[in-house]
Design a protein around this motif. Sequence first.
Motif, PDB file in Angstrom:
ATOM      1  N   UNK A   6      53.613  40.320  37.210  1.00  0.00           N
ATOM      2  CA  UNK A   6      54.239  39.561  38.306  1.00  0.00           C
ATOM      3  C   UNK A   6      55.357  38.750  37.655  1.00  0.00           C
ATOM      4  N   UNK A   7      56.544  39.335  37.591  1.00  0.00           N
ATOM      5  CA  UNK A   7      57.628  38.684  36.862  1.00  0.00           C
ATOM      6  C   UNK A   7      58.282  37.527  37.606  1.00  0.00           C
ATOM      7  N   UNK A  57      37.335  39.100  37.986  1.00  0.00           N
ATOM      8  CA  UNK A  57      37.679  37.979  37.113  1.00  0.00           C
ATOM      9  C   UNK A  57      37.930  36.717  37.935  1.00  0.00           C
ATOM     10  N   UNK A  58      38.147  35.633  37.243  1.00  0.00           N
ATOM     11  CA  UNK A  58      38.404  34.354  37.925  1.00  0.00           C
ATOM     12  C   UNK A  58      39.728  34.440  38.692  1.00  0.00           C
ATOM     13  N   UNK A  59      39.694  33.935  39.924  1.00  0.00           N
ATOM     14  CA  UNK A  59      40.881  33.959  40.777  1.00  0.00           C
ATOM     15  C   UNK A  59      41.551  32.590  40.741  1.00  0.00           C
ATOM     16  N   UNK A  77      51.330  33.030  37.010  1.00  0.00           N
ATOM     17  CA  UNK A  77      50.667  33.452  35.781  1.00  0.00           C
ATOM     18  C   UNK A  77      49.185  33.762  36.034  1.00  0.00           C
ATOM     19  N   UNK A  78      48.537  32.952  36.851  1.00  0.00           N
ATOM     20  CA  UNK A  78      47.131  33.175  37.177  1.00  0.00           C
ATOM     21  C   UNK A  78      46.924  34.474  37.930  1.00  0.00           C
ATOM     22  N   UNK A  83      45.278  40.226  38.039  1.00  0.00           N
ATOM     23  CA  UNK A  83      45.545  41.654  38.250  1.00  0.00           C
ATOM     24  C   UNK A  83      45.371  42.462  36.964  1.00  0.00           C
ATOM     25  N   UNK A  84      45.846  41.933  35.856  1.00  0.00           N
ATOM     26  CA  UNK A  84      45.716  42.651  34.588  1.00  0.00           C
ATOM     27  C   UNK A  84      44.250  42.823  34.209  1.00  0.00           C
TER      28      UNK A  84
END
Length: 168
Positions: A6-7, A57-59, A77-78, A83-84
């Motif tokens: 997510x740039x 994972x943690x959202x 960034x979160x 997503x990664x």
Amino acid sequence: MIKVSIPSFRQVVVEDERPYTAYKTVITISGRSHSVEKRYSEYHALHKQLKKTIQTPEFPPKRVRNWGSKVLEQRRQGLETYLQSLMEQDILPKSLLLFLQISNLPSRSLSYDSLNDLDGENGVTHQPMLTYEEDPYLTTSTEDGLPDIISEGVKQGLYHDTVEANPH
């Protein structure tokens, strides 16, 4: 392998609606990329749906104190980390692939809840084009009409045989 990032994000202002932040997600598969733009609420809805079927994972938190660019950058960034982490799963749920607008994936790299959903009955993505029962250049017969020197030269060129041509 699928890579996601997510740039960037941007503020979207639509008439008769409150402004919102849209996050640009870039999806790269085998060197080809496309992007989708989603709101935080869409990512959150995906997270709630995925929690029902897989360990997620943690959202990133829904509530924030202010809407400054620093806070939005932390949220970006979160979401990217989230997503990664999802992409590292052994099986990628169909809802995630639909969310990222991914289709026509190779069956060996991903699961689409069922391979049958992706590419038919058996997951085969190609068909054989041409097959030989035996290598035609390894036969000793000259019934094909080629002189021995040509057959021997082909054998030598392809297989590096040290074959002496028959002196006729």
